[in-house]
Design a protein around this motif. Structure first.
Motif, mmCIF file in Angstrom:
data_model
loop_
_atom_site.group_PDB
_atom_site.id
_atom_site.type_symbol
_atom_site.label_atom_id
_atom_site.label_comp_id
_atom_site.label_asym_id
_atom_site.label_seq_id
_atom_site.Cartn_x
_atom_site.Cartn_y
_atom_site.Cartn_z
ATOM 1 N N SER A 45 9.490 14.950 145.125
ATOM 2 C CA SER A 45 10.925 15.708 145.271
ATOM 3 C C SER A 45 11.725 14.862 145.922
ATOM 4 O O SER A 45 11.182 13.616 146.758
ATOM 5 N N TYR A 46 13.097 15.233 145.912
ATOM 6 C CA TYR A 46 13.851 14.489 146.623
ATOM 7 C C TYR A 46 13.804 14.985 148.201
ATOM 8 O O TYR A 46 13.107 16.171 148.308
ATOM 9 N N LYS A 47 14.222 14.201 149.015
ATOM 10 C CA LYS A 47 13.899 14.761 150.467
ATOM 11 C C LYS A 47 15.464 15.011 151.195
ATOM 12 O O LYS A 47 16.113 14.086 150.983
ATOM 13 N N ILE A 48 15.881 16.133 151.414
ATOM 14 C CA ILE A 48 17.228 16.251 152.086
ATOM 15 C C ILE A 48 17.030 16.951 153.627
ATOM 16 O O ILE A 48 16.195 17.591 153.678
ATOM 17 N N GLY A 49 17.883 16.183 154.343
ATOM 18 C CA GLY A 49 17.897 16.502 155.685
ATOM 19 C C GLY A 49 18.957 17.427 155.894
ATOM 20 O O GLY A 49 19.941 17.587 155.494
ATOM 21 N N VAL A 50 18.495 18.565 156.800
ATOM 22 C CA VAL A 50 19.595 19.627 157.160
ATOM 23 C C VAL A 50 19.628 19.337 158.590
ATOM 24 O O VAL A 50 18.632 19.672 159.481
ATOM 25 N N ALA A 51 20.810 19.307 159.238
ATOM 26 C CA ALA A 51 21.055 19.392 160.487
ATOM 27 C C ALA A 51 22.010 20.647 160.877
ATOM 28 O O ALA A 51 23.186 21.014 160.727
ATOM 29 N N ALA A 52 21.217 21.600 161.275
ATOM 30 C CA ALA A 52 21.849 23.209 161.370
ATOM 31 C C ALA A 52 22.127 23.159 162.812
ATOM 32 O O ALA A 52 21.561 22.761 163.959
ATOM 33 N N GLN A 53 23.186 23.973 163.018
ATOM 34 C CA GLN A 53 24.138 24.236 164.291
ATOM 35 C C GLN A 53 23.257 24.904 165.245
ATOM 36 O O GLN A 53 22.883 24.404 166.537
ATOM 37 N N GLY A 54 22.328 25.928 164.943
ATOM 38 C CA GLY A 54 21.429 26.406 165.884
ATOM 39 C C GLY A 54 20.621 27.742 165.310
ATOM 40 O O GLY A 54 21.227 28.837 164.867
ATOM 41 N N LEU A 55 19.154 27.630 165.306
ATOM 42 C CA LEU A 55 18.454 28.653 164.732
ATOM 43 C C LEU A 55 18.313 29.903 165.630
ATOM 44 O O LEU A 55 17.673 30.706 164.993
ATOM 45 N N SER A 56 18.863 29.876 166.660
ATOM 46 C CA SER A 56 18.858 31.140 167.548
ATOM 47 C C SER A 56 19.761 31.896 166.960
ATOM 48 O O SER A 56 19.617 33.388 167.177
ATOM 49 N N ASN A 108 25.576 21.297 159.061
ATOM 50 C CA ASN A 108 26.310 22.412 159.498
ATOM 51 C C ASN A 108 26.713 22.302 161.092
ATOM 52 O O ASN A 108 25.973 22.381 161.878
ATOM 53 N N ALA A 109 28.004 21.757 161.068
ATOM 54 C CA ALA A 109 28.562 21.234 162.168
ATOM 55 C C ALA A 109 28.527 22.162 163.313
ATOM 56 O O ALA A 109 29.093 23.201 163.359
ATOM 57 N N VAL A 110 28.277 21.383 164.644
ATOM 58 C CA VAL A 110 28.055 22.433 165.839
ATOM 59 C C VAL A 110 29.668 22.402 166.063
ATOM 60 O O VAL A 110 30.202 23.431 166.815
ATOM 61 N N ASP A 111 30.496 21.392 165.923
ATOM 62 C CA ASP A 111 31.594 21.025 166.610
ATOM 63 C C ASP A 111 32.703 20.304 165.819
ATOM 64 O O ASP A 111 32.399 19.527 165.071
ATOM 65 N N LEU A 112 33.944 21.002 165.673
ATOM 66 C CA LEU A 112 34.916 20.252 164.671
ATOM 67 C C LEU A 112 35.202 18.681 164.813
ATOM 68 O O LEU A 112 35.064 17.934 163.895
ATOM 69 N N VAL A 113 35.453 18.517 166.060
ATOM 70 C CA VAL A 113 35.781 17.094 166.519
ATOM 71 C C VAL A 113 34.349 16.360 167.081
ATOM 72 O O VAL A 113 34.226 15.302 166.449
ATOM 73 N N GLY A 114 33.619 16.916 167.744
ATOM 74 C CA GLY A 114 32.389 16.367 168.282
ATOM 75 C C GLY A 114 31.236 15.877 167.348
ATOM 76 O O GLY A 114 30.381 15.008 167.609
ATOM 77 N N SER A 115 31.335 16.767 166.258
ATOM 78 C CA SER A 115 30.175 16.385 165.039
ATOM 79 C C SER A 115 30.860 15.354 164.209
ATOM 80 O O SER A 115 29.921 14.884 163.342
ATOM 81 N N SER A 116 31.913 15.035 164.445
ATOM 82 C CA SER A 116 32.486 14.142 163.191
ATOM 83 C C SER A 116 31.800 12.708 163.093
ATOM 84 O O SER A 116 31.861 12.179 161.961
ATOM 85 N N PRO A 117 31.643 12.048 164.047
ATOM 86 C CA PRO A 117 30.763 10.880 164.120
ATOM 87 C C PRO A 117 29.536 10.803 163.011
ATOM 88 O O PRO A 117 29.275 9.845 162.721
ATOM 89 N N ALA A 118 28.846 11.888 163.115
ATOM 90 C CA ALA A 118 27.760 12.139 162.100
ATOM 91 C C ALA A 118 28.281 11.620 160.731
ATOM 92 O O ALA A 118 27.313 11.280 159.923
ATOM 93 N N VAL A 119 29.400 12.044 160.234
ATOM 94 C CA VAL A 119 29.936 12.112 159.076
ATOM 95 C C VAL A 119 30.021 10.496 158.741
ATOM 96 O O VAL A 119 29.390 9.699 157.726
ATOM 97 N N ASP A 120 30.362 9.567 159.399
ATOM 98 C CA ASP A 120 30.390 8.001 159.290
ATOM 99 C C ASP A 120 28.871 7.609 159.352
ATOM 100 O O ASP A 120 28.909 6.708 158.579
ATOM 101 N N LYS A 121 28.158 7.832 160.183
ATOM 102 C CA LYS A 121 26.830 7.535 160.286
ATOM 103 C C LYS A 121 26.116 7.870 158.766
ATOM 104 O O LYS A 121 25.484 6.981 158.028
ATOM 105 N N VAL A 122 26.130 8.899 158.433
ATOM 106 C CA VAL A 122 25.741 9.162 156.947
ATOM 107 C C VAL A 122 26.271 8.271 155.814
ATOM 108 O O VAL A 122 25.596 7.834 154.985
ATOM 109 N N LYS A 123 27.643 8.491 155.565
ATOM 110 C CA LYS A 123 28.172 7.761 154.564
ATOM 111 C C LYS A 123 28.143 6.100 154.783
ATOM 112 O O LYS A 123 28.162 5.476 153.927
ATOM 113 N N ASP A 124 28.118 5.766 155.893
ATOM 114 C CA ASP A 124 27.761 4.207 156.377
ATOM 115 C C ASP A 124 26.563 3.743 155.616
ATOM 116 O O ASP A 124 26.483 2.566 155.307
ATOM 117 N N ALA A 125 25.557 4.694 155.753
ATOM 118 C CA ALA A 125 24.289 4.417 155.082
ATOM 119 C C ALA A 125 24.189 4.599 153.477
ATOM 120 O O ALA A 125 23.270 4.652 153.033
#
Length: 312
Positions: A45-56, A108-125
């Motif tokens: 299968s494809y492998k899909i990564g999930v970064a979830a805000q908080g499973l609590s 599933n972003a933790v923070d509107l601004v703080g999680s934004s750098p993750a977007v560039d990380k993924v798209k740059d890859a």
């Protein structure tokens, strides 16, 4: 895909809770040949990564469980990581997913601004990126799957205006400050209630970080400080249930409590006429759709920028 904008608000009635299976994580990289078998009944299968805000959080746990259900159906592998409501943890986890060369990322972003750098990380890859439920200020993601969170605040405001008869004193339990839902739900509530009804007063607002115990403690304090309180607006159901516990323990039967999300405890409390109302966010459909979109993006399919799911 067709965008959905219909919604209903839930006050009373017979409610059905959906029992979901547990989630899993982990897995190995696949070769290109193996990836080609995804969704075609093959063992790979494809492998899909999930970064979830908080499973609590019960709501986020249900989100991931619905993702896993759809992943099992499509024969794709999920690598689920729990960000524990921490921005730095989420950014580090996204780095890990990128280094593992997953085929797509669901954020599933933790923070509107703080999680934004993750977007560039993924798209740059060069990896497809789906944001689900919450979104980032950085709009370089491929698709957002979720509801219009401002509308849930509007709906909450309409419910409170109706139940209060257009006048009264309200206290607001906020989610994690900086979270997209905290910002947008607050804006919707202000627009539909405080801006529209001058005789409705905001007594106090305080973050309980989406947490039931924090909300209960804050509400206990409010009940001592503000005997004139008429209603509590909670930006999620975990906080609404914490507030309800404090209200019930105080013996006050005249205080309106309204939440958002439609978690099982809240639905049951509405059915029992203990909780005034909850605005139901269809997390099951959102979770499943996010996986469907991620798989589609891997295959080169095109989607609208926003895939909006109904409130029900």
């Amino acid at each position: 895909m067709k965008r959905k904008r219909a919604w209903k608000w839930l006050v009373t009635g017979v409610l059905t809770a959906v029992v979901l299976t547990g989630c899993s994580s982990g897995g190995n990289d696949k070769t290109e040949a193996e990836k080609g078998n995804a969704g075609a009944g093959g063992d790979s299968s494809y492998k899909i990564g999930v970064a979830a805000q908080g499973l609590s959080h019960e709501f986020i746990k249900s989100l991931v469980e619905s993702m896993q259900e759809k992943a099992d159906e499509l024969k794709v592998e999920l690598v689920v990581m729990d960000s524990q409501d921490k921005i730095e943890e989420q950014l580090n986890q996204v780095d890990t997913l990128v280094s593992q060369k997953v085929d797509a990322v669901i954020l599933n972003a933790v923070d509107l601004v703080g999680s934004s750098p993750a977007v560039d990380k993924v798209k740059d890859a060069g990896i497809p990126l789906v944001e689900v439920i919450t979104f980032t200020e950085n709009e370089s993601y491929d698709v957002f799957v979720g509801t219009d969170p401002k509308q849930s605040g509007v709906m909450m405001g309409e419910i409170l205006a109706d139940k209060l008869g257009g006048k009264g004193n309200v206290a607001l339990l906020q989610g994690q400050i900086g979270h997209s839902a905290e910002i947008t739900r607050g804006a919707g509530l202000k627009e539909a209630l405080f801006d529209k009804y001058p005789d409705v007063k905001l007594l106090s607002e305080q973050t309980a970080n989406w947490n039931r115990d924090e909300a209960m403690s804050i509400t206990e304090d409010w009940l001592q400080r503000f005997p004139e309180i008429n209603a509590i607006a909670a930006q999620n159901d975990e906080m609404a249930m914490g507030a309800l516990q404090a209200v019930e323990a105080s013996g006050r039967k005249d205080i309106i409590v309204v939440g958002i999300d439609g978690i099982a405890d809240a639905l049951k409390a509405v059915q029992e006429e203990r909780l005034t109302a909850t605005v139901l966010d269809n997390v099951t459909e959102e979770g499943k759709r996010s996986v469907e979109v991620a798989v589609g993006l891997i295959k080169g399919e095109k989607f609208e920028k926003k895939e909006l799911v109904d409130y029900v």
